[in-house]
Write an enzyme that holds these catalytic residues in place. Structure first.
Site, PDB file in Angstrom:
ATOM      1  CG  HIS A 181       5.033  -6.277  -2.805  1.00 26.10           C
ATOM      2  ND1 HIS A 181       4.646  -7.546  -3.151  1.00 26.10           N
ATOM      3  CD2 HIS A 181       5.137  -6.293  -1.451  1.00 26.10           C
ATOM      4  CE1 HIS A 181       4.522  -8.299  -2.077  1.00 26.10           C
ATOM      5  NE2 HIS A 181       4.808  -7.551  -1.020  1.00 26.10           N
TER       6      HIS A 181
ATOM      7  CD  GLU B  74       7.543 -10.541   0.670  1.00 22.94           C
ATOM      8  OE1 GLU B  74       7.813  -9.537  -0.029  1.00 22.94           O
ATOM      9  OE2 GLU B  74       6.883 -10.493   1.711  1.00 22.94           O
TER      10      GLU B  74
END
Length: 328
Positions: free
Chosen positions: A38, A107
């Protein structure tokens, strides 16, 4: 026999701590370790987001036995697929063949930061298909040039190719994804214990005459703590984003967005979906649907950066014993 793993959750711990937890998790007896990839934490209260590939390189050097995964990397926007291929090959060499490249369509939270917008789900999957093909070409160690619908590669070659080929696991959530990715992947990543999805995955592989059954890898959050109230409060503070479901979570762009979207999620709502507190049997029962659905590997996420040491020192070994007894 189901394999049980430990999650190196980059959103809730810094890089040095993650390496230390990786060593401890191996010593506790976990079979494998997955590392999230991330650029931002889900919520600001988690407070971290070190580079997953730097962490994995250090973990590969510091551990000896556990298998390692990215869980998962998006190879289409923040990274070019050629760079992902190089990173994966390098980690495979450093780990002496223990690494599997976990891939997904990503995402918005992590991918929007390069200023390329956020494509539709169908377009993201098309991009992922092309990226996987490029990565596999580069894993062959030959000179690769590519002009596709989404990517270009000009005279690229991996100069350090591992002796053990890098396996590719792909995150899939339904029949459409299986149709698109079963022939391109070696293993399945799924976020819910969906037995029908697992059966469709195996059927698609068999229909394509692919060797071996492949691994089916899942993940589940838990919040172990001697004090259940403290566990519920911590899970609510740091993991209430989980309540949105993956379709929502894929589209929100910032930690502030996740905070706003989950402002009405109550602690008891989180406790209903995540096992919280000292009861190891409750954790075992929460994990049970995964092996009953045919998952071969399940990674646990212990919620809370400051909660890793107590979990690894006090709960991990008896929990692993209980999980293995129940799943055997």
């Amino acid at each position: 026999m189901t394999n049980f793993g430990y999650t190196l959750m980059t959103e809730q711990s810094g890089p040095k701590d993650l390496v230390r937890y990786a060593i401890s998790a191996e010593e506790c007896g976990f079979d494998f370790e997955v590392c999230s990839d991330h650029f931002s934490p889900w919520l600001a209260s988690q407070g971290h987001a070190p580079n997953a590939w730097a962490v994995l390189g250090a973990v590969a050097h510091a551990t000896e036995r556990v298998d390692l995964y990215t869980y998962v990397t998006c190879p289409t926007m923040r990274y070019h697929p050629a760079i992902v291929a190089q990173q994966a090959a390098t980690v495979q060499i450093l780990s002496d063949g223990r690494f599997t490249l976990g891939l997904g369509s990503g995402e918005n939270l992590n991918e929007h930061i390069v200023g390329r917008g956020w494509p539709t789900a169908e377009r993201r999957q098309d991009m992922l298909r092309e990226a996987i093909k490029i990565i596999r070409e580069l894993f062959g160690g030959q000179l690769v040039s590519w002009r596709g619908d989404y990517f270009q590669v000009d005279s690229a070659r991996l100069w350090d190719v591992p002796d053990v080929p890098v396996g590719i696991a792909v995150a899939m959530g339904g029949t459409k994804a299986i149709d698109r990715f079963a022939k391109l992947s070696d293993h399945l990543v799924a976020v819910e214990p969906n037995g029908e999805l697992v059966r469709e995955w195996h059927a698609a592989r068999q229909a394509a005459n692919l060797a071996g059954g492949g691994r089916v890898v899942g993940q589940i959050p838990v919040c172990w703590d001697p004090d259940r109230d403290a566990a519920v409060a911590r899970a609510h503070d740091q993991f209430r984003w989980f309540a949105g479901g993956w379709k929502v979570n894929a589209d929100l762009p910032t930690p502030a967005g996740f905070a706003g979207a989950t402002q009405f999620v109550r602690p008891e709502d989180v406790a209903d979906s995540i096992p919280c507190g000292p009861d190891l049997d409750a954790i075992v029962e929460a994990v049970r649907p995964y092996w009953e659905a045919g998952f071969t590997d399940v990674a646990l996420v212990q919620i809370g950066g400051d909660a890793q040491d107590p979990f690894l020192k006090e709960a991990a070994q008896p929990l692993l014993g209980a999980l293995r007894d129940a799943s055997s």
